[in-house]
Design a protein around this motif. Structure first.
Motif, PDB file in Angstrom:
ATOM      1  N   ILE A 118      34.175  66.037  73.073  1.00 21.10           N
ATOM      2  CA  ILE A 118      33.845  67.131  72.248  1.00 21.10           C
ATOM      3  C   ILE A 118      34.581  67.082  71.076  1.00 21.10           C
ATOM      4  O   ILE A 118      34.483  67.934  69.983  1.00 21.10           O
ATOM      5  CB  ILE A 118      33.931  68.563  72.941  1.00 21.10           C
ATOM      6  CG1 ILE A 118      35.506  68.410  73.466  1.00 21.10           C
ATOM      7  CG2 ILE A 118      33.049  68.793  74.313  1.00 21.10           C
ATOM      8  CD1 ILE A 118      35.941  69.871  73.845  1.00 21.10           C
ATOM      9  N   ALA A 119      35.376  65.960  70.767  1.00 22.80           N
ATOM     10  CA  ALA A 119      36.148  65.942  69.571  1.00 22.80           C
ATOM     11  C   ALA A 119      35.042  65.905  68.085  1.00 22.80           C
ATOM     12  O   ALA A 119      33.908  65.374  68.017  1.00 22.80           O
ATOM     13  CB  ALA A 119      36.746  64.843  69.329  1.00 22.80           C
ATOM     14  N   ASN A 120      35.370  66.536  67.342  1.00 23.93           N
ATOM     15  CA  ASN A 120      34.548  66.886  65.911  1.00 23.93           C
ATOM     16  C   ASN A 120      34.826  65.471  64.998  1.00 23.93           C
ATOM     17  O   ASN A 120      36.035  65.296  64.580  1.00 23.93           O
ATOM     18  CB  ASN A 120      35.134  68.096  65.059  1.00 23.93           C
ATOM     19  CG  ASN A 120      34.235  68.243  64.049  1.00 23.93           C
ATOM     20  OD1 ASN A 120      33.290  67.575  63.612  1.00 23.93           O
ATOM     21  ND2 ASN A 120      34.329  69.575  63.456  1.00 23.93           N
ATOM     22  N   PRO A 121      33.731  64.752  64.804  1.00 21.33           N
ATOM     23  CA  PRO A 121      34.154  63.462  64.383  1.00 21.33           C
ATOM     24  C   PRO A 121      34.053  63.831  62.437  1.00 21.33           C
ATOM     25  O   PRO A 121      34.178  62.669  61.889  1.00 21.33           O
ATOM     26  CB  PRO A 121      32.835  62.541  64.654  1.00 21.33           C
ATOM     27  CG  PRO A 121      31.857  63.655  64.793  1.00 21.33           C
ATOM     28  CD  PRO A 121      32.446  65.054  65.470  1.00 21.33           C
TER      29      PRO A 121
ATOM     30  N   GLY B 283      39.848  74.687  59.205  1.00 22.51           N
ATOM     31  CA  GLY B 283      40.546  73.937  60.011  1.00 22.51           C
ATOM     32  C   GLY B 283      40.498  72.485  60.109  1.00 22.51           C
ATOM     33  O   GLY B 283      39.976  71.673  59.362  1.00 22.51           O
ATOM     34  N   LEU B 284      41.090  71.842  61.230  1.00 19.86           N
ATOM     35  CA  LEU B 284      41.521  70.259  61.113  1.00 19.86           C
ATOM     36  C   LEU B 284      40.242  69.410  61.365  1.00 19.86           C
ATOM     37  O   LEU B 284      40.210  68.451  60.659  1.00 19.86           O
ATOM     38  CB  LEU B 284      42.504  70.040  62.284  1.00 19.86           C
ATOM     39  CG  LEU B 284      43.906  70.668  61.942  1.00 19.86           C
ATOM     40  CD1 LEU B 284      44.823  70.191  63.239  1.00 19.86           C
ATOM     41  CD2 LEU B 284      44.399  69.634  60.938  1.00 19.86           C
ATOM     42  N   GLY B 285      39.436  70.006  61.912  1.00 21.90           N
ATOM     43  CA  GLY B 285      38.326  68.923  62.213  1.00 21.90           C
ATOM     44  C   GLY B 285      37.356  68.592  61.172  1.00 21.90           C
ATOM     45  O   GLY B 285      36.765  67.629  61.322  1.00 21.90           O
ATOM     46  N   LEU B 286      37.701  69.204  60.055  1.00 19.33           N
ATOM     47  CA  LEU B 286      36.660  68.969  58.740  1.00 19.33           C
ATOM     48  C   LEU B 286      37.477  68.129  57.715  1.00 19.33           C
ATOM     49  O   LEU B 286      36.953  67.670  56.672  1.00 19.33           O
ATOM     50  CB  LEU B 286      36.338  70.318  58.327  1.00 19.33           C
ATOM     51  CG  LEU B 286      35.523  70.921  59.053  1.00 19.33           C
ATOM     52  CD1 LEU B 286      34.990  72.515  58.389  1.00 19.33           C
ATOM     53  CD2 LEU B 286      34.074  70.247  59.678  1.00 19.33           C
TER      54      LEU B 286
ATOM     55  N   VAL C 148      42.879  64.116  58.925  1.00 18.50           N
ATOM     56  CA  VAL C 148      44.207  64.831  58.504  1.00 18.50           C
ATOM     57  C   VAL C 148      44.852  65.295  60.146  1.00 18.50           C
ATOM     58  O   VAL C 148      45.910  65.355  60.308  1.00 18.50           O
ATOM     59  CB  VAL C 148      44.168  66.315  57.869  1.00 18.50           C
ATOM     60  CG1 VAL C 148      45.316  66.958  58.017  1.00 18.50           C
ATOM     61  CG2 VAL C 148      43.889  65.989  56.338  1.00 18.50           C
ATOM     62  N   HIS C 149      43.773  65.604  61.094  1.00 16.06           N
ATOM     63  CA  HIS C 149      44.218  65.907  62.492  1.00 16.06           C
ATOM     64  C   HIS C 149      44.762  64.758  63.282  1.00 16.06           C
ATOM     65  O   HIS C 149      44.787  63.444  62.704  1.00 16.06           O
ATOM     66  CB  HIS C 149      43.220  66.388  63.501  1.00 16.06           C
ATOM     67  CG  HIS C 149      41.866  65.484  63.519  1.00 16.06           C
ATOM     68  ND1 HIS C 149      42.105  64.420  64.461  1.00 16.06           N
ATOM     69  CD2 HIS C 149      40.684  65.310  62.916  1.00 16.06           C
ATOM     70  CE1 HIS C 149      40.969  63.737  64.363  1.00 16.06           C
ATOM     71  NE2 HIS C 149      40.122  64.210  63.685  1.00 16.06           N
ATOM     72  N   GLY C 150      45.363  64.893  64.180  1.00 18.01           N
ATOM     73  CA  GLY C 150      46.261  63.916  65.158  1.00 18.01           C
ATOM     74  C   GLY C 150      45.302  63.547  66.146  1.00 18.01           C
ATOM     75  O   GLY C 150      44.131  63.430  66.123  1.00 18.01           O
ATOM     76  N   SER C 151      46.009  63.046  67.512  1.00 18.23           N
ATOM     77  CA  SER C 151      45.243  62.418  68.591  1.00 18.23           C
ATOM     78  C   SER C 151      44.850  63.737  69.524  1.00 18.23           C
ATOM     79  O   SER C 151      43.938  63.227  70.418  1.00 18.23           O
ATOM     80  CB  SER C 151      46.143  61.549  69.158  1.00 18.23           C
ATOM     81  OG  SER C 151      47.223  62.357  69.929  1.00 18.23           O
ATOM     82  N   ALA C 152      45.149  64.749  69.244  1.00 22.94           N
ATOM     83  CA  ALA C 152      44.501  65.995  70.147  1.00 22.94           C
ATOM     84  C   ALA C 152      44.427  65.703  71.535  1.00 22.94           C
ATOM     85  O   ALA C 152      43.155  65.697  71.943  1.00 22.94           O
ATOM     86  CB  ALA C 152      43.244  66.323  69.454  1.00 22.94           C
ATOM     87  N   PRO C 153      45.663  65.457  72.089  1.00 22.88           N
ATOM     88  CA  PRO C 153      45.509  65.282  73.510  1.00 22.88           C
ATOM     89  C   PRO C 153      45.022  65.992  74.315  1.00 22.88           C
ATOM     90  O   PRO C 153      44.353  65.926  75.412  1.00 22.88           O
ATOM     91  CB  PRO C 153      46.970  64.993  73.939  1.00 22.88           C
ATOM     92  CG  PRO C 153      47.639  65.464  72.641  1.00 22.88           C
ATOM     93  CD  PRO C 153      46.834  65.310  71.595  1.00 22.88           C
TER      94      PRO C 153
ATOM     95  N   GLY D 227      44.079  58.735  71.821  1.00 27.60           N
ATOM     96  CA  GLY D 227      43.200  60.184  71.985  1.00 27.60           C
ATOM     97  C   GLY D 227      41.828  60.185  71.351  1.00 27.60           C
ATOM     98  O   GLY D 227      41.190  59.288  71.592  1.00 27.60           O
ATOM     99  N   ILE D 228      41.613  61.334  70.670  1.00 24.68           N
ATOM    100  CA  ILE D 228      40.256  61.256  69.951  1.00 24.68           C
ATOM    101  C   ILE D 228      40.103  60.358  69.104  1.00 24.68           C
ATOM    102  O   ILE D 228      38.914  60.327  68.345  1.00 24.68           O
ATOM    103  CB  ILE D 228      40.134  62.927  69.383  1.00 24.68           C
ATOM    104  CG1 ILE D 228      41.076  63.148  68.422  1.00 24.68           C
ATOM    105  CG2 ILE D 228      40.045  63.845  70.533  1.00 24.68           C
ATOM    106  CD1 ILE D 228      40.506  64.360  67.665  1.00 24.68           C
ATOM    107  N   GLY D 229      41.089  59.548  68.616  1.00 26.96           N
ATOM    108  CA  GLY D 229      40.738  58.435  67.592  1.00 26.96           C
ATOM    109  C   GLY D 229      39.699  57.597  68.235  1.00 26.96           C
ATOM    110  O   GLY D 229      38.959  57.177  67.474  1.00 26.96           O
TER     111      GLY D 229
END
Ligand code: ATP
Ligand code: MG
Length: 324
Positions: A264-267, A233-236, A252-257, A12-14
């Protein structure tokens, strides 16, 4: 010395956020990166979500940077955490200027015991209708997590709170609290103890009163997620899984499918995990440079959609590299 960092983007966003962290690390320091596979995609190809080669890399590299795994998460991340001998899960949860947060003054660091408690895996079926779980608290593991927590607090100038439920779990959490008290004495450090349920309320109402929170396994899991909600939130949110010699760093977040593949994933969570990696490798200057760049980008933008902006992952990467 060039440290070896095993890079495992996963699913995913990984795949999108880990490369950003790698280019930020590459910009500030001299590290040798090797990329390894793990997660659902390898499992589809080979039947095995965590290739032996990947596990060995975590066991032997100086540090590991991990993204996320999808369905196979438990079969990937748990063995990877044990591959680095992780006993402490460290989760900073702080608010940043420029980002909407329930509590803009929160600056917390959860130091969670990562090997025992109710997650020791000792469950059984007594009868068809009765199942039991054994909660394990040992003096050595309690001492190790307390020592880590007090050292971390001293180094970063935080107060220490020890979370527990020793009024009910007198034998197990009694030992956890007592051991933390001994470690505090040995360190000449102040600390408070607080019942974990009351602490949950107070963290929501007065998070600025807290700094490092040392927790048994389950309490740390729940309270650190609660704190994530306080700061936006999770993106930080970054995390570290610390072992005696090695460590693994992951958002901390997961793969956000739901947003994977959209660019657009927050890195930022992964980039801040990379800053924790620098700190673990005793590269404090590099860690500081990364954190400063992150704070500047969070304050002035650009921001990804999860933070209310319109920027892409790539645009955040460029903004970070420009600041560096
Ligand atoms: P997994 O099963 O891998 O944990 P999930 O569906 O639980 O996946 P999470 O990664 O835990 O997804 O994310 C939960 C929510 O937060 C999703 O809506 C996701 O899009 C969002 N989210 C998580 N991380 C990020 C990020 N880095 N940038 C933007 N949004 C994110
Ligand atoms: Mg999830």
């Amino acid at each position: 010395m060039t440290e070896e960092i095993a890079v495992i983007p996963g699913d995913g966003i990984g795949q999108e956020v880990v490369p950003v962290a790698v280019s930020v690390l590459d910009e500030v320091g001299d590290f040798a990166f090797t990329e390894y596979d793990a997660g659902d995609r390898v499992q589809e190809e080979t039947g095995e979500p965590l290739p032996e080669e990947t596990k060995r890399a975590a066991e032997t590299s100086d540090a590991t940077l991990f993204g996320a795994a999808g369905e196979s998460a438990a079969d990937v991340i748990l063995p990877l955490r044990s591959a680095v001998g992780s006993f402490a899960n460290v989760r900073p949860a702080r608010a940043y200027p420029g980002i909407d947060a329930l509590h803009p003054d929160a600056d917390l660091v959860f130091v969670r015991e990562n090997t025992e408690g109710v997650y020791a895996g000792i469950e059984s079926d007594l009868t068809d209708e009765v199942r039991t779980l054994t909660r394990v608290i040992t003096e050595p593991a309690s001492r190790r997590i307390a020592e880590f927590g007090f050292d971390y607090a001293a180094e970063h100038d935080y107060d220490v709170t020890v979370a527990h439920k020793a009024n009910v779990m007198a034998r197990t959490d009694g030992l956890f609290v007592e051991t933390a008290g001994q470690v505090a004495d040995e360190h000449g450090a102040d600390h408070e103890t607080q019942l974990m349920d009351a602490l949950a309320t107070d963290l929501v109402m007065n998070p600025a009163d807290y700094g490092v929170v040392i927790c048994p396994n389950l309490a740390g899991d729940v309270l650190s997620d609660l704190a994530a909600g306080l700061v936006g939130g999770l993106g930080l949110l970054p995390s570290a899984n610390i072992g005696p010699e090695r460590a693994l760093f992951e958002p901390v977040h997961g793969s956000a499918p739901d947003i994977a593949g959209k660019g657009i994933a927050n890195p930022i969570a992964t980039v801040l995990s990379a800053a924790m990696c620098c700190e673990f490798l005793e590269r404090a200057d590099e860690a500081e440079r990364i954190r400063t760049a992150v704070m500047e980008v969070l304050a002035d933008g650009p921001h990804t959609p999860d933070l209310g902006g319109e920027a892409t992952t790539e645009e955040i990467e460029s903004a970070l590299l420009a600041r560096l």
